[in-house]
Design an enzyme around this catalytic site. Structure first.
Site, PDB file in Angstrom:
ATOM      1  N   LYS A  51      25.261  71.093 -18.953  1.00 24.18           N
ATOM      2  CA  LYS A  51      25.153  69.657 -19.239  1.00 24.18           C
ATOM      3  C   LYS A  51      26.013  68.709 -18.386  1.00 24.18           C
ATOM      4  O   LYS A  51      25.577  67.587 -18.102  1.00 24.18           O
ATOM      5  CB  LYS A  51      25.450  69.414 -20.721  1.00 24.18           C
ATOM      6  CG  LYS A  51      24.409  70.008 -21.669  1.00 24.18           C
ATOM      7  CD  LYS A  51      23.148  69.165 -21.710  1.00 24.18           C
ATOM      8  CE  LYS A  51      22.181  69.664 -22.781  1.00 24.18           C
ATOM      9  NZ  LYS A  51      20.937  68.867 -22.795  1.00 24.18           N
ATOM     10  N   SER A 301      21.498  78.928 -19.524  1.00 21.45           N
ATOM     11  CA  SER A 301      21.901  77.527 -19.669  1.00 21.45           C
ATOM     12  C   SER A 301      23.267  77.299 -20.289  1.00 21.45           C
ATOM     13  O   SER A 301      23.906  76.282 -20.005  1.00 21.45           O
ATOM     14  CB  SER A 301      20.837  76.772 -20.464  1.00 21.45           C
ATOM     15  OG  SER A 301      20.580  77.442 -21.680  1.00 21.45           O
TER      16      SER A 301
END
Lengths: 321, 321
Positions: A51, A301
């Protein structure tokens, strides 16, 4: 719109602030799939997930006036900490709207980066409204988790680094939630390898992107109860547009396949990966028969898992001896 | 005896067979210790621990006749799989003596590398006697887990790679069990950096090396119930000799400190490390006030943890939804 050049510029813009995460391989995995599998490990990224790439790319491009007014976002997950980190690194006032039921550990981590946390009701409308109202009142710029081309270009830098490092890939697998990481990965990969096969992987229990692509309409994803909590969100206009444009293939995996993939990553590869982060590997294992002798990339991720229940087992064990 | 040159030769001898494992760092850890901490992550080594380094260095130096007769070892832990792997890679008949109470998963893994597993009673004498008898009967060469200068030199290649990569260190921390990794690390480190401080870390509950060094006598370590199951063994003449000769400092850590360090590695650094592997970090955190502004190395010895209890939590969770 957003192009490969935007990803390349994002890479240079953010590289001093983010980790160049390792690409990991496993002999056992390669033997199972009979292919070369390269996993880009964003669980080793700052805040434990990809992120910050998007958040930093967005926030670094604000005008000085916007920076001086501050930023606001709403998130109960990794995006909250990423924006808080970016705000801290760049010295920008940061407000994060989090629902009342957000885990205390995430609230504390977000505050730990110096962000102001504003609580809201436990629904999407309340989160969005609260953030928008704060933005209007104080002039804060809203940093959306994925419906923003600068966020998407930043997210694409993970795949960019992967392909720079390992070269030609035949396939790239990535998770699909709101579609930010998916869109960025698609643009980076297709920009570097035009004939690469791009495969988004989604939990069967949150298959809104799969159905959206099939029926050419964005379906909502109302509280699906998949263990892959990072993939419960629905696509946005921008991410859906990119996923459609590049003929993305979307496959779904079961909850069991997700946990099996996660266990493989922990047990055999010795890396802590969260359920959403294991979803691409679940997809690789599902399609293994199609991947023989190929060069296969995957984007892991993130790795933020609540470990207190796990470690209770260890602490109990030592208290008995 | 064994010298730095033996470690250097071992490095070149084994490098095509072992993983060059990554050195990992953590901003958070560096902030806590106010130092630069470099962790050599042998949890990413083949079989999940540093053990193949020694086994390969030993077995590669056998004569062709010895190789054709085969090898035998006794172990219930990582050494068993390391010898089995080495035997497989080099095409050598391998027999591993394992106690009846060895975990089935370790027995299966050892057999998975093609080794023959012979069971024995659950005590050290039975293990040693069974292995020796098999050696005498069939002409197998015994590959001891640590009481062997070639095993020690091989184990030292982890520290050798670490220092080659990061340069000058002020301190190096390593776990002490039987003393093989400790001895190899000491010889490699002192050979490359004569004024480096070498600190062995031991569980308080298995502090035989600490007491042995203090009283200049090898104490046994009869079934200490530390969670760091890789460190339950006692020193040998060879490893004790090296540890004494180089004025090694030995410190002890509590069971809680071991699990806290392990949790840090999993939660913050996203790597799966076994209790024994977390012991050096527990030592670094214990001595942190002495380490300010220093360059600090640590050897993370392995990452083999039984994860079934942990993953039951995840499998239970998805079966409920």
């Amino acid at each position: 719109m957003v192009n490969f050049e935007d990803v390349e510029q994002a890479y240079h813009r953010i590289k001093q602030y983010v980790n160049h995460t390792p690409v990991m391989t496993s002999r056992t995995l390669n033997e199972i799939v009979e292919a070369n599998v390269y996993l880009k490990c964003e669980n080793f990224q700052r805040v434990g997930a990809f992120k910050p790439r998007g958040a930093l790319n967005k926030i670094l491009q604000l005008s000085n006036e916007e920076k001086s007014r501050g930023i606001v976002t709403h998130s109960s997950g990794n995006h909250a900490q990423a924006v808080a980190l970016a705000g801290k690194l760049l010295g920008i006032k940061t407000v994060v709207v989090m629902p009342e039921n957000a885990p205390q550990v995430k609230v504390d981590a977000t505050k730990g980066y110096g962000a102001e946390v504003v609580r809201c009701d436990n629904n999407t409308e309340s989160r969005v409204r609260t953030a928008e109202q704060l933005g209007e009142k104080h002039g804060y710029t809203l940093v959306h988790a994925y419906d923003d081309y600068n966020i998407i270009a930043g997210a694409g830098t993970a795949a960019y680094e992967l392909i720079k490092e390992v070269g030609k890939l035949d396939y790239i697998f990535f998770p699909i939630g709101g579609g930010g990481l998916a869109s960025g990965t698609i643009i980076a990969s297709k920009g570097m390898i035009p004939d690469i096969e791009i495969i988004g992987v989604e939990p069967e229990k949150a298959d809104d992107a799969f159905r959206s692509l099939r029926d050419n309409v964005i379906y909502p994803s109302p509280y699906p109860n998949t263990i892959a909590d990072g993939l419960r969100t629905q696509l946005s206009e921008k991410t859906f547009g990119i996923i459609k444009k590049y003929n993305t293939k979307i496959i779904t995996v079961t909850e069991n396949e997700i946990v099996d993939a996660m266990k493989f990553l922990w047990e055999r590869m010795k890396i802590v990966v969260e359920p959403s982060g294991a979803v691409p590997l679940a997809g690789i294992l599902k399609l293994e028969e199609n991947l023989r002798k190929k060069q296969v990339g995957g984007i892991i991720s993130g790795g933020n898992v609540e470990l207190n229940d796990f470690f209770k087992i260890f602490y109990d064990k030592i208290s008995l001896t």
